[in-house]
Design an enzyme around this catalytic site. Structure first.
Site, PDB file in Angstrom:
ATOM      1  N   LYS A 161       0.848  -1.194   0.000  1.00 52.59           N
ATOM      2  CA  LYS A 161       0.000   0.000   0.000  1.00 52.59           C
ATOM      3  C   LYS A 161       0.879   1.238   0.000  1.00 52.59           C
ATOM      4  CE  LYS A 161      -4.560  -0.076   2.051  1.00 52.59           C
ATOM      5  NZ  LYS A 161      -5.275   0.199   3.310  1.00 52.59           N
TER       6      LYS A 161
HETATM    7  C1  E4P Z   1      -8.350   0.493   3.511  1.00 50.84           C
HETATM    8  O1  E4P Z   1      -7.776  -0.410   4.089  1.00 50.84           O
HETATM    9  C2  E4P Z   1      -8.466   1.795   4.240  1.00 50.84           C
HETATM   10  O2  E4P Z   1      -7.238   2.084   4.890  1.00 50.84           O
HETATM   11  C3  E4P Z   1      -9.590   1.753   5.254  1.00 50.84           C
HETATM   12  O3  E4P Z   1     -10.753   1.218   4.647  1.00 50.84           O
HETATM   13  C4  E4P Z   1      -9.864   3.135   5.802  1.00 50.84           C
HETATM   14  O4  E4P Z   1     -11.031   3.099   6.589  1.00 50.84           O
HETATM   15  P1  E4P Z   1     -11.359   4.330   7.553  1.00 50.84           P
HETATM   16  O5  E4P Z   1     -11.742   5.504   6.668  1.00 50.84           O
HETATM   17  O6  E4P Z   1     -12.517   3.862   8.396  1.00 50.84           O
HETATM   18  O7  E4P Z   1     -10.120   4.620   8.358  1.00 50.84           O
END
Ligand code: E4P
Length: 215
Positions: free
Chosen positions: A83
């Site tokens: 990522k």
């Molecule tokens: C994907 O893994 C993203 O980091 C995650 O869905 C973010 O979610 P949030 O907006 O609840 O932190």
């Protein structure tokens, strides 16, 4: 539609994996921090449970450092996806990693314009966040519709991971829009599973069956 679970919690991943519906896992620095465990050990454990793409996020901010960090993470397991945040340095790192065959999930995407650049850089996955729009009173799913229109018009290889999911309707809307993947928190997966009318129906069937057995 592929379903990923959006957590770094081993117990939750293990539990939902028994349902037979999981295609992968996404983590992020906040989710990992909650587990208070060595990051690489955690990623390795997750890779042993779910046989699919496992997203692990780099913390570096400069391309060269992102690439160096990514190469180490990629060695943990063949299913590790790196990522990378949607920044200029992130684009540079994605281009390099893609050229080395290391899959990238470009994350923290909040516009179709960013999604286009992430696809052009060679990201294997792109993660537009919907819930954080909803959190500020905007309609996050509009972004997914826009991105899917654009991807349908071009031969981009990237798959869209609908992220920042807040409730089951985000998932069903994403599916209706043809999004490739939704990454779903444990609590939302549980809400998707349960419906009161199903529970009532099961009880009624059991009660009627019990009556017949007595007669
Ligand atoms: C994907 O893994 C993203 O980091 C995650 O869905 C973010 O979610 P949030 O907006 O609840 O932190």
């Amino acid at each position: 539609m592929k379903i990923f679970i959006d957590t770094a919690n081993i117990d939750k991943i293990r539990e939902v994996n028994t349902w037979g519906i999981l295609d992968g896992v996404t983590t992020n620095p906040s989710l990992v921090a909650r587990e208070n465990t060595d990051f690489k050990t955690l990623v390795s454990e997750i890779c042993k449970i779910v046989d699919g793409p496992i997203s692990a996020e780099v913390m570096s901010t400069q391309a060269a450092d992102m690439v160096a960090e990514a190469r180490k993470l990629a060695k943990i397991h063949k299913n590790v996806v790196i990522k990378v945040p949607m920044t200029e340095e992130g684009l540079k790192a994605t281009k390099t990693l893609a050229s080395e065959g290391i899959p990238v999930n470009m994350t923290l995407i909040f516009s179709a314009a960013q999604a286009i650049l992430a696809c052009k850089a060679g990201a294997r996955y792109i993660s537009p966040f919907v819930g954080r729009f909803d959190d500020i009173g905007e309609e996050g799913m509009n972004l997914i519709a826009e991105i899917m229109d654009i991807l349908d018009a071009y031969e981009f290889d990237a798959e869209v991971i609908v992220a920042s999911v807040r409730h089951p309707i985000h998932v069903t809307q994403a599916a209706r829009m043809g999004a490739h993947i939704a990454t779903i928190p444990y609590e939302v997966l549980k809400k998707m599973l349960h419906h009161p009318l199903t529970d009532i129906g099961i009880k009624r069937f059991q009660d009627d069956w019990a009556k017949m057995s007595k007669e």
